[in-house]
Design a protein around this motif. Sequence first.
Motif, mmCIF file in Angstrom:
data_model
loop_
_atom_site.group_PDB
_atom_site.id
_atom_site.type_symbol
_atom_site.label_atom_id
_atom_site.label_comp_id
_atom_site.label_asym_id
_atom_site.label_seq_id
_atom_site.Cartn_x
_atom_site.Cartn_y
_atom_site.Cartn_z
ATOM 1 N N ASP A 309 0.787 -1.125 0.523
ATOM 2 C CA ASP A 309 0.036 -0.208 -0.100
ATOM 3 C C ASP A 309 0.695 1.171 -0.112
ATOM 4 O OD1 ASP A 309 -2.893 1.693 0.202
ATOM 5 O OD2 ASP A 309 -1.499 2.435 1.597
ATOM 6 N N THR A 310 0.390 1.924 -1.174
ATOM 7 C CA THR A 310 1.737 3.117 -0.881
ATOM 8 C C THR A 310 1.383 4.164 -0.084
ATOM 9 O OG1 THR A 310 1.213 3.057 -3.447
ATOM 10 C CG2 THR A 310 1.569 5.612 -2.823
ATOM 11 N N GLU A 311 0.361 5.231 0.610
ATOM 12 C CA GLU A 311 0.058 5.285 1.352
ATOM 13 C C GLU A 311 0.659 4.822 2.999
ATOM 14 O OE1 GLU A 311 -3.759 7.285 2.309
ATOM 15 O OE2 GLU A 311 -4.236 7.084 0.568
ATOM 16 N N GLU A 312 0.295 3.199 3.569
ATOM 17 C CA GLU A 312 1.330 2.698 4.560
ATOM 18 C C GLU A 312 2.613 2.934 4.103
ATOM 19 O OE1 GLU A 312 2.239 0.345 7.358
ATOM 20 O OE2 GLU A 312 0.290 1.820 7.344
ATOM 21 N N ALA A 313 3.399 2.733 3.097
ATOM 22 C CA ALA A 313 4.372 3.244 2.731
ATOM 23 C C ALA A 313 5.092 4.306 3.194
ATOM 24 C CB ALA A 313 5.204 2.979 1.137
ATOM 25 N N GLY A 314 4.719 5.067 2.643
ATOM 26 C CA GLY A 314 4.631 6.769 3.185
ATOM 27 C C GLY A 314 4.676 6.752 4.693
ATOM 28 N N ARG A 315 4.056 5.934 5.206
ATOM 29 C CA ARG A 315 3.711 5.835 7.154
ATOM 30 C C ARG A 315 5.448 5.302 7.452
ATOM 31 N NH1 ARG A 315 -1.540 6.148 6.226
ATOM 32 N NH2 ARG A 315 -1.738 3.494 6.747
ATOM 33 N N LEU A 316 5.334 4.291 6.962
ATOM 34 C CA LEU A 316 6.259 3.667 7.280
ATOM 35 C C LEU A 316 7.860 3.808 6.430
ATOM 36 C CD1 LEU A 316 7.592 1.038 8.506
ATOM 37 C CD2 LEU A 316 6.971 -0.092 6.012
ATOM 38 N N THR A 317 7.987 5.016 5.373
ATOM 39 C CA THR A 317 9.696 5.443 5.918
ATOM 40 C C THR A 317 9.983 6.379 6.642
ATOM 41 O OG1 THR A 317 8.490 4.943 2.874
ATOM 42 C CG2 THR A 317 10.140 7.114 3.780
ATOM 43 N N GLY A 346 2.017 12.580 -4.223
ATOM 44 C CA GLY A 346 1.812 11.004 -4.039
ATOM 45 C C GLY A 346 1.404 10.929 -2.678
ATOM 46 N N PRO A 347 1.442 10.639 -1.997
ATOM 47 C CA PRO A 347 1.534 9.641 -0.291
ATOM 48 C C PRO A 347 2.676 8.964 -0.396
ATOM 49 C CG PRO A 347 -0.091 8.384 -1.408
ATOM 50 C CD PRO A 347 0.203 9.090 -2.813
ATOM 51 N N ALA A 348 3.549 8.978 -1.196
ATOM 52 C CA ALA A 348 4.887 8.514 -0.423
ATOM 53 C C ALA A 348 6.085 9.257 -1.224
ATOM 54 C CB ALA A 348 4.975 6.540 -1.001
ATOM 55 N N THR A 352 4.742 15.310 0.173
ATOM 56 C CA THR A 352 4.308 14.701 1.665
ATOM 57 C C THR A 352 5.126 14.214 2.449
ATOM 58 O OG1 THR A 352 2.052 13.877 0.347
ATOM 59 C CG2 THR A 352 1.946 13.101 2.663
ATOM 60 N N LEU A 353 5.901 13.598 2.241
ATOM 61 C CA LEU A 353 7.178 12.715 3.469
ATOM 62 C C LEU A 353 7.750 14.378 4.179
ATOM 63 C CD1 LEU A 353 8.717 10.287 1.389
ATOM 64 C CD2 LEU A 353 6.562 10.437 3.337
ATOM 65 N N ASN A 354 7.882 15.059 3.622
ATOM 66 C CA ASN A 354 8.646 16.606 4.119
ATOM 67 C C ASN A 354 7.389 16.832 5.476
ATOM 68 O OD1 ASN A 354 11.009 17.257 3.497
ATOM 69 N ND2 ASN A 354 10.409 17.837 1.557
ATOM 70 N N GLY A 355 5.983 16.618 4.720
ATOM 71 C CA GLY A 355 5.274 17.367 5.826
ATOM 72 C C GLY A 355 5.367 16.646 7.189
ATOM 73 N N VAL A 459 9.820 3.027 -2.313
ATOM 74 C CA VAL A 459 9.215 1.780 -3.766
ATOM 75 C C VAL A 459 8.025 1.538 -4.010
ATOM 76 C CG1 VAL A 459 10.797 0.751 -5.989
ATOM 77 C CG2 VAL A 459 11.981 2.073 -3.599
ATOM 78 N N THR A 460 7.761 2.728 -5.005
ATOM 79 C CA THR A 460 6.071 2.141 -4.486
ATOM 80 C C THR A 460 5.112 2.081 -5.958
ATOM 81 O OG1 THR A 460 5.129 4.180 -4.657
ATOM 82 C CG2 THR A 460 5.310 2.990 -2.369
#
Length: 522
Positions: A309-317, A346-348, A352-355, A459-460
């Motif tokens: 899941d791309t959103e989960e990948a963002g949170r996990l990153t 995108g979510p990853a 988004t990741l910077n925030g 990598v999603t």
Amino acid sequence: MRYALSQSTDQGHCFLPEEQLISDAVKLLQVDTGLVIECLADLAADEEGVVREQVPGPEGQPLTAVYLIPFHRAELSLAAQLRRLLRAEEGRMPAFRDVAWDKALAWLADRTGAELAPEQEEAVRLALTEKVAVLTGGPGCGKSFTVRSIVELARAKKAKVLLAAPTGRAAKRLAELTGAEASTVHRLLELKPGGDAAYDRDRPLDADLVVVDEASMLDLLLANKLVKAVAPGAHLLLVGDVDQLPSVGAGEVLSDLLAPDGPVPSVRLTRIFRQARQSGVVTNAHRINSGQQPITSGLPDFFLFVTEDTEEAGRLTVDVAARRVPAKFGLDPRRDVQVLAPMHRGPAGAGTLNGLLQQAVTPSRPDVPEKRFGGRVFRVGDKVTQIRNNYEKGANGVFNGTVGVVTSLDVDEQRLTVLTDEDEEVPYDFDELDELAHAYAVTIHRSQGSEYPAVVIPVTTGAWMMLQRNLLYTAVTRAKKIVVLVGSRKAIGQAVRTVSAGRRFTSLRHRLKGEVRVGKIT
């Protein structure tokens, strides 16, 4: 039509084939092809319009190239200047014409404490005897030690050596490696607003040897300015990994200079040294580059956290970069860990990741002042990057890609201060904050020329269109010690399998070989 050409230079092309330009303009404007062809003829007849020229195409068949004038001039000029340097009869390092290489290399081994491999020896001789040379190779193949050896020998013969790289981080690394001062190419040339350089053909650099590291980042326009400033008889050594992403700007200069049968001599280092072979980062970089899946289990320095899941990948990153890697390896999440994303959106994506990373690493606190600007919040301790060239800032300008940390923020004075990677304190008035963006996460393209102790790479499948071998290879080779991939095996497989969609449109390699007959087609 000029807009269509301008857009193509943003994608790395120096020109567009005439048929493609006509097709692009018809789509953009929704008009008849005939009208576009008429307008192209008018533009080509205008001295300030465009240049149409017959050049060799990908299959060797001639094609009609259409250039914006600055890019045509730069390509002509760069080819001519390189040929001028290559043909210079007088050399500024005559001591190396008849040097006793056995003695010189023995002296060098004694000084550095290590012997050069045969291909490294070849590179050293080439750089010190040829006016223009290229040194390329992947991680762990000894490029850095070879460069240090070249600089040591040149300085032993009292040669004036100037060292430069496209980014502040790369210049700093080059200085640490050689024990000599190094600067960014922009600072070396003293580039001014408008892009004019203080050093050029009429006022060349006072150097016998100019070494430029991370040369894969040199675009056509900057390479032209650099080569113009090299004095006749001086030596120019370009060092870089040609398998990395090409420059952000138009052209693929390093690749063009390495073209088979071209006039520029080169050495490619291919032997991975024993110490480097023990690194999972180096091993996997070479596996990726040769189209093999990276090994993601059983290594102490290369890891994969799987999620589809791309959103989960963002949170996990974010969790990996801000908490897990710092805790396991004793690293500072701000200074030592860098998230590199294939995309900005995108979510990853980096945006988004910077925030999310800012919340995790530099959260809002009552005792820390902050400034909200254009949807972003700046705080003391924030990792930030300059997003466009500003020739007025700092001692010699602050350039796109410069990274630093916010060290103070004064609400009364309406100003914050950034300590850059080049150890310069640069003040920003609050109305200048549109020049800064957060840099906890950056796109892989923006990371070129930088090196970090640890990198975390989402990598999603959400970044499907961007997943290419040289993108993942570039990201992995940014790491000095640790790589963590976060995402799906399917996305990693796509990246490893997908070779870049094709070459950029550039004729530099043909001009260097004299295969382009210069002249407008009207």
